[in-house]
Design a protein around this motif. Structure first.
Motif, PDB file in Angstrom:
ATOM      1  N   PHE A 179       0.834  -1.196   0.000  1.00  0.00           N
ATOM      2  CA  PHE A 179       0.000   0.000   0.000  1.00  0.00           C
ATOM      3  C   PHE A 179       0.873   1.252   0.000  1.00  0.00           C
ATOM      4  O   PHE A 179       0.637   2.193  -0.763  1.00  0.00           O
ATOM      5  CB  PHE A 179      -0.890   0.020   1.247  1.00  0.00           C
ATOM      6  CG  PHE A 179      -2.164  -0.737   1.059  1.00  0.00           C
ATOM      7  CD1 PHE A 179      -3.322  -0.076   0.723  1.00  0.00           C
ATOM      8  CD2 PHE A 179      -2.201  -2.097   1.213  1.00  0.00           C
ATOM      9  CE1 PHE A 179      -4.501  -0.758   0.539  1.00  0.00           C
ATOM     10  CE2 PHE A 179      -3.362  -2.801   1.034  1.00  0.00           C
ATOM     11  CZ  PHE A 179      -4.515  -2.137   0.698  1.00  0.00           C
ATOM     12  N   ILE A 308      -2.903  -1.413   8.259  1.00  0.00           N
ATOM     13  CA  ILE A 308      -2.696  -2.841   8.005  1.00  0.00           C
ATOM     14  C   ILE A 308      -1.441  -3.320   8.717  1.00  0.00           C
ATOM     15  O   ILE A 308      -1.391  -4.443   9.227  1.00  0.00           O
ATOM     16  CB  ILE A 308      -2.637  -3.101   6.487  1.00  0.00           C
ATOM     17  CG1 ILE A 308      -4.050  -3.043   5.930  1.00  0.00           C
ATOM     18  CG2 ILE A 308      -2.004  -4.440   6.175  1.00  0.00           C
ATOM     19  CD1 ILE A 308      -4.165  -3.389   4.503  1.00  0.00           C
TER      20      ILE A 308
ATOM     21  N   ALA B  14      -5.551  -7.723   1.478  1.00  0.00           N
ATOM     22  CA  ALA B  14      -5.284  -6.283   1.407  1.00  0.00           C
ATOM     23  C   ALA B  14      -5.590  -5.758   0.011  1.00  0.00           C
ATOM     24  O   ALA B  14      -6.162  -4.675  -0.146  1.00  0.00           O
ATOM     25  CB  ALA B  14      -3.834  -6.001   1.780  1.00  0.00           C
ATOM     26  N   VAL B  15      -5.237  -6.545  -1.016  1.00  0.00           N
ATOM     27  CA  VAL B  15      -5.507  -6.106  -2.390  1.00  0.00           C
ATOM     28  C   VAL B  15      -7.007  -6.009  -2.620  1.00  0.00           C
ATOM     29  O   VAL B  15      -7.494  -5.077  -3.286  1.00  0.00           O
ATOM     30  CB  VAL B  15      -4.849  -7.069  -3.395  1.00  0.00           C
ATOM     31  CG1 VAL B  15      -5.333  -6.777  -4.800  1.00  0.00           C
ATOM     32  CG2 VAL B  15      -3.347  -6.936  -3.339  1.00  0.00           C
ATOM     33  N   LEU B  17      -9.185  -5.222  -0.426  1.00  0.00           N
ATOM     34  CA  LEU B  17      -9.615  -3.972   0.213  1.00  0.00           C
ATOM     35  C   LEU B  17      -9.299  -2.781  -0.686  1.00  0.00           C
ATOM     36  O   LEU B  17     -10.105  -1.858  -0.853  1.00  0.00           O
ATOM     37  CB  LEU B  17      -8.925  -3.814   1.570  1.00  0.00           C
ATOM     38  CG  LEU B  17      -9.295  -2.564   2.360  1.00  0.00           C
ATOM     39  CD1 LEU B  17     -10.762  -2.569   2.694  1.00  0.00           C
ATOM     40  CD2 LEU B  17      -8.475  -2.451   3.621  1.00  0.00           C
ATOM     41  N   LEU B  18      -8.107  -2.835  -1.293  1.00  0.00           N
ATOM     42  CA  LEU B  18      -7.699  -1.784  -2.231  1.00  0.00           C
ATOM     43  C   LEU B  18      -8.711  -1.660  -3.359  1.00  0.00           C
ATOM     44  O   LEU B  18      -9.124  -0.562  -3.748  1.00  0.00           O
ATOM     45  CB  LEU B  18      -6.328  -2.141  -2.786  1.00  0.00           C
ATOM     46  CG  LEU B  18      -5.626  -1.149  -3.705  1.00  0.00           C
ATOM     47  CD1 LEU B  18      -5.293   0.087  -2.928  1.00  0.00           C
ATOM     48  CD2 LEU B  18      -4.384  -1.749  -4.288  1.00  0.00           C
TER      49      LEU B  18
END
Lengths: 314, 218
Positions: A179, A308, B14-15, B17-18
């Motif tokens: 991110f 995160i 996480a991706v 969520l992105l």
């Protein structure tokens, strides 16, 4: 300690020498991608040489601030380049200036340049200064958040120790850094006046951001400012490399290891520059009022990266 | 190897969520559908990886089902709908996009805060994904509120369902097969009904929207 100083000096000289070449490389890649005849790699050096030989003309009503800003901005960028671990992590100067100071130095250079642009009182200078400040105040928190995300893992805000930790950890996938990487790419495009936000090769005053700031400068002043701009691009590339691809740094302080780290740095910069050129070629410049949205996305990504990191611990 | 695969699941979560954020702020409908398809694809990879790690074979089946339904069928249906109804609007947000982004950020903080104590109790595969999945669900909710047109609202609902699916995979090794099949059929039927519904709405009023004001817009 002595070796540390030698490494520091080598990194400084490498930054001054390589920064214009990096800009030249990006311009060359862009030209290739757009089917144009590419300028030579050392074109920025030729331009700098030409500007340094020319007479410096200053507006009649310019204050001493206007005359001193090019040197100050150049000094800021030079210091920024020395506190980023480009060749080794053993940097004596890194102790006095951590990641927050780095962001502060970048902000100082921006404020000085904006003040100088407003100093002479031309419309375009003021317009460019305002736009630059708008981009700056939105971009700065993003850069801070990205650096903090990396700092959380290292439990230190010193760039040298952050990179030390990142370079020597075990191979692990870190979603937070992914991110932070996206956010950092977006913010460095904005900060360096690259295509989605600003067009560095534009001749249209109304759309300029960074170029409008320097319209009043000429000769040696302009040379210093342009050199500082290439140093800024170099500094951002090096921060990116240091945080997201820290391998290939000199493991110890021996002169041989330091010299071996130079080709690794050049190779990484070459790949980074090529990616930058591709990104610039495939995207279109956005309207100025879309910039807050763009940087807002970058900010949210950076904050999510940090969250995160806290949630997953990686 | 196992640790690396676990980290990979975290990364995939996480991706996703992105991609939920990308859906939240995307203006163009066709791009939104593509983002949804990508998010579903990420989900397929996550589920198969979880199946491979835990050795539960029914997870493969659910991954295959997700692929056919959410990566291929629903996006194709939605694209056809867009083409047939000539819907590609650019402005349909109730709240301005930067504000929406910040609201989304607050929701993520809230979801992570809520999920942390729960995740510590759980001994499951990747307990960190619970927070991310919860954030995905909440962002889907937010999107349903901030979008005024029908298509983004449906996509928001589907994205929310993806969040639930991710939570199920990450925390409990997937829902029971019966439940999963039921949900899959439900979603498909829902989309089909929506398609018919939208077509009829379109023939009655030129621009199908959630509000009456929206209807006389175009």
């Amino acid at each position: 300690m002595l070796h540390g100083l030698a490494g520091q000096a080598l990194a400084f000289v490498a930054a001054l020498a390589l920064a214009p070449l990096l800009s030249g490389w990006v311009a060359q890649c862009r030209a290739w991608l757009q089917n144009r005849t590419a300028p030579p790699l050392w074109q920025p050096w030729l331009v700098l040489h030409k500007r340094l030989l020319r007479e410096t003309v200053v507006a009649e009503n310019a204050s001493p601030l206007f005359r001193s800003v090019p040197a100050l901005v150049f000094a800021c960028m030079a210091i920024v380049c020395t506190i980023i671990p480009t060749l080794s992590t053993d940097l004596p100067l890194a102790v006095v200036a951590d990641a927050v100071v780095l962001v502060g130095l970048l902000a100082l250079a921006r404020v000085l340049l904006s003040l100088a642009a407003m100093d002479v009182g031309t419309a375009f200078g003021t317009l460019g200064a305002r736009r630059d400040m708008m981009v700056g105040f939105l971009a700065e928190p993003v850069l801070l958040m990205v650096l903090f995300t990396a700092a959380l893992g290292a439990r230190s805000t010193s760039l040298a120790s952050i990179v030390d930790v990142l370079a020597h950890r075990e191979l692990a996938i870190m979603p937070s850094l992914a991110f932070a990487g996206v956010a950092f790419t977006m913010v460095s495009l904005a900060e360096n006046g690259r295509i989605p936000v600003d067009n560095p090769t534009t001749h249209l005053e109304l759309t300029m951001i960074h170029e409008a700031l320097t319209l009043e400068y000429s000769g040696q002043h302009l040379a210093l400012i342009e050199w500082a701009a290439t140093l800024k691009l170099f500094a951002y590339s090096c921060i990116g490399i240091a945080l997201f691809c820290p391998w290939g740094l000199a493991a110890d302080d021996t002169p041989l290891a330091l010299l071996l780290a130079v080709p690794a740095l050049v190779a990484k910069l070459a790949i980074g520059g090529m990616l930058l050129a591709i990104a610039e070629t495939v995207s279109a410049k956005m309207r100025i009022f879309r910039v807050p949205e763009y940087l807002g996305i970058a900010f949210v990504l950076a904050v999510i990266g940090m969250l995160i990191h806290i949630l997953l611990g990686a | 190897m196992n640790a690396l695969a676990l980290q990979f699941i975290d990364l995939l979560a996480a991706v996703s969520l992105l991609l939920a954020f990308a859906l939240l702020i995307q203006r163009r409908f066709s791009a939104m559908i593509d983002f949804y398809a990508t998010q579903s694809l990420v989900l397929v990879i996550t589920t198969s990886l979880a199946g491979w790690m835990t050795g539960q074979r029914h997870l493969y089946l659910s991954a295959a089902l997700t692929f056919v339904l959410k990566v291929v069928l629903i996006p194709v249906l939605m694209h056809t709908l867009l083409r047939r109804l000539h819907l590609d609007s650019t402005v349909d947000t109730v709240v301005k996009l930067p504000t929406t982004l910040l609201m989304g950020l607050l929701l993520v903080i809230f979801a992570f805060g809520v999920a942390r104590p729960i995740a510590q109790l759980s001994t499951a595969l990747a307990s960190g994904t619970l927070g991310i999945a919860l954030a995905g669900v909440l962002i889907g909710f937010l999107m349903m509120i901030t979008r005024s047109r029908a298509i983004p609202q449906v996509l928001a609902f589907l994205a929310m369902e993806n969040g639930v699916f991710l939570a199920a995979t990450g925390v409990t090794h997937g829902m029971p097969m019966v439940v999963e099949l039921g949900i899959a059929v439900d979603v498909l039927i829902g989309i089909l009904i929506l398609g018919v519904f939208l077509s009829h709405l379109h023939s009655a009023a030129p621009s199908p929207g959630a509000t009456a004001r929206e209807g006389d817009g175009a």
